[in-house]
Structure formats: structure tokens, C-alpha cells
Design a protein around this motif. Sequence first.
Motif, mmCIF file in Angstrom:
data_model
loop_
_atom_site.group_PDB
_atom_site.id
_atom_site.type_symbol
_atom_site.label_atom_id
_atom_site.label_comp_id
_atom_site.label_asym_id
_atom_site.label_seq_id
_atom_site.Cartn_x
_atom_site.Cartn_y
_atom_site.Cartn_z
ATOM 1 N N UNK A 94 -6.863 -12.684 -0.185
ATOM 2 C CA UNK A 94 -6.205 -11.894 0.862
ATOM 3 C C UNK A 94 -4.692 -12.104 0.762
ATOM 4 N N UNK A 95 -3.976 -11.018 0.528
ATOM 5 C CA UNK A 95 -2.535 -11.093 0.280
ATOM 6 C C UNK A 95 -1.748 -10.337 1.341
ATOM 7 N N UNK A 96 -0.612 -10.894 1.724
ATOM 8 C CA UNK A 96 0.316 -10.227 2.636
ATOM 9 C C UNK A 96 1.318 -9.451 1.770
ATOM 10 N N UNK A 97 1.543 -8.186 2.083
ATOM 11 C CA UNK A 97 2.459 -7.380 1.268
ATOM 12 C C UNK A 97 3.424 -6.592 2.149
ATOM 13 N N UNK A 98 4.577 -6.289 1.539
ATOM 14 C CA UNK A 98 5.564 -5.413 2.182
ATOM 15 C C UNK A 98 5.743 -4.182 1.337
ATOM 16 N N UNK A 99 5.864 -3.033 2.003
ATOM 17 C CA UNK A 99 6.059 -1.776 1.287
ATOM 18 C C UNK A 99 7.421 -1.774 0.584
ATOM 19 N N UNK B 41 3.395 -2.146 -3.047
ATOM 20 C CA UNK B 41 3.230 -3.250 -2.104
ATOM 21 C C UNK B 41 3.638 -4.548 -2.796
ATOM 22 N N UNK B 42 4.786 -5.074 -2.383
ATOM 23 C CA UNK B 42 5.231 -6.359 -2.941
ATOM 24 C C UNK B 42 4.553 -7.479 -2.184
ATOM 25 N N UNK B 43 3.962 -8.398 -2.911
ATOM 26 C CA UNK B 43 3.231 -9.494 -2.277
ATOM 27 C C UNK B 43 4.229 -10.548 -1.799
ATOM 28 N N UNK B 44 4.096 -10.941 -0.538
ATOM 29 C CA UNK B 44 4.984 -11.964 0.011
ATOM 30 C C UNK B 44 4.283 -13.297 0.211
ATOM 31 N N UNK B 45 2.952 -13.287 0.308
ATOM 32 C CA UNK B 45 2.220 -14.537 0.554
ATOM 33 C C UNK B 45 0.739 -14.343 0.324
ATOM 34 N N UNK B 46 0.049 -15.456 0.080
ATOM 35 C CA UNK B 46 -1.410 -15.481 0.148
ATOM 36 C C UNK B 46 -1.764 -15.850 1.584
ATOM 37 N N UNK B 52 0.428 -16.866 -4.452
ATOM 38 C CA UNK B 52 -0.360 -15.633 -4.536
ATOM 39 C C UNK B 52 -0.736 -15.325 -5.991
ATOM 40 N N UNK B 53 -1.932 -14.760 -6.178
ATOM 41 C CA UNK B 53 -2.413 -14.453 -7.527
ATOM 42 C C UNK B 53 -1.630 -13.292 -8.149
ATOM 43 N N UNK B 54 -1.065 -12.415 -7.293
ATOM 44 C CA UNK B 54 -0.334 -11.251 -7.789
ATOM 45 C C UNK B 54 1.029 -11.158 -7.093
ATOM 46 N N UNK B 57 1.191 -4.935 -5.972
ATOM 47 C CA UNK B 57 0.001 -4.084 -5.991
ATOM 48 C C UNK B 57 0.499 -2.652 -5.861
#
Lengths: 102, 102
Positions: A94-99, B41-46, B52-54, B57
Motif C-alpha cells: 500500500x503506497x501513498x502517492x501525490x499526483x 502518481x509519485x510515491x511519497x511513502x509506504x 516504498x517498492x516503487x 505509478x
Amino acid sequence: MIKLIALYEKPDDPDAFWEHYFAVHAPLTMTLPGIEAVNLNRVTADAFGGEPRYVLIAEMVFPDRATFDAAMRSPENRALGQDLRSFARGIATVLVTEEASA
Amino acid sequence: MIKLIALYEKPDDPDAFWEHYFAVHAPLTMTLPGIEAVNLNRVTADAFGGEPRYVLIAEMVFPDRATFDAAMRSPENRALGQDLRSFARGIATVLVTEEASA
């Protein structure tokens, strides 16, 4: 826009996984305070061939960081996390993302 | 709706990766015939902690299977694949997905 993106690997029992996901987990997701949308993407193939690494990519959409943070602290999110551990332990990332803009 | 979802692991040289992604790869993505949108979608955290694995996205959105199939057969997609191999070899997972209802 903040999205929580959940990547699910192949479960041991796919029938039980999908039944629980649609009957219980997806509805619980919709109870998170401030959530704008839930987008469910079922994986049908790996574009380069072979077995896909994931079977489902679920996106939970929040309008901004403050709303997201409040949702994460909510009792509804605790219930969602408990449910996740009950049916997808070890197979969910489960990942947190920003646009970002293209 | 069909989405091609690309998951990018952490590159060896993040600065070079992001520069190439936004200056070259994202614009190439937009040339695919019939594409409706590109969501980054830029990943900022798990959500559960740790690395984070990526890091990114990316979602390429097509209205239906026929449009998606035509885009995959296009010269623009061959150029896109060549570019992907030039800057993200070994760190990109690309999955074909279909929208499901919650």
C-alpha cells in the motif's frame, strides 16, 4: 490530489479473495471520511508477457493531504486495516502517492 | 476502460530518471493514438513504513479494448517501448488492467 494505491499479489485462494474483496473490503473502503473515489483495476496481463506480479491495483482518491491524513487517523481506517490483514496478509503493498503533471 | 499501469522501482540515478521521464517519456506517452489521459502518481511513502517498492505509478487510460489494442500495435508505441528500455531497463513493470466496479 493524494491517492492511496494498493497492489495485491496473487492470493492462494482467488475465489475467496475476490468474494471478500467485493463483498466486504471495497464497501469498507468507501466508508473512509473524505474519500472521493475508489478506482479498481483488475490486472489481465503483463505487457511484456509472463505471469503478472499483481492481480488488482486499487486506488483510493482524496482531494488533499489534510483530508487524507484525517482519513488515515479515523476509526474507519483502523477497521479497514484489520480487514486487510484478515484476507490479504502478506500479499498487499500500500503506497501513498501525490499526483504529478505530465 | 483499459489502463496500462507502469510501476517504476527506484532508479540508480533519480535525477536523470525524473528529468528523462518528464522531458521525454511522458510526452511520448501522450502520442499514443486514442489515449484519453495519463495519470502520474509519485510515491511519497509506504503506508506500512519502510522504503516504498516503487517511486512512480503511471496510468495510461484508453476508452476500450479495441482502442487499446490499436495503440499497442502503433509505431508510436514501438518508439515508447524503445525509450522505456533506454532509461528504465529492469525497473519497470507494465500491467494491462480493466476497470472493475466497487
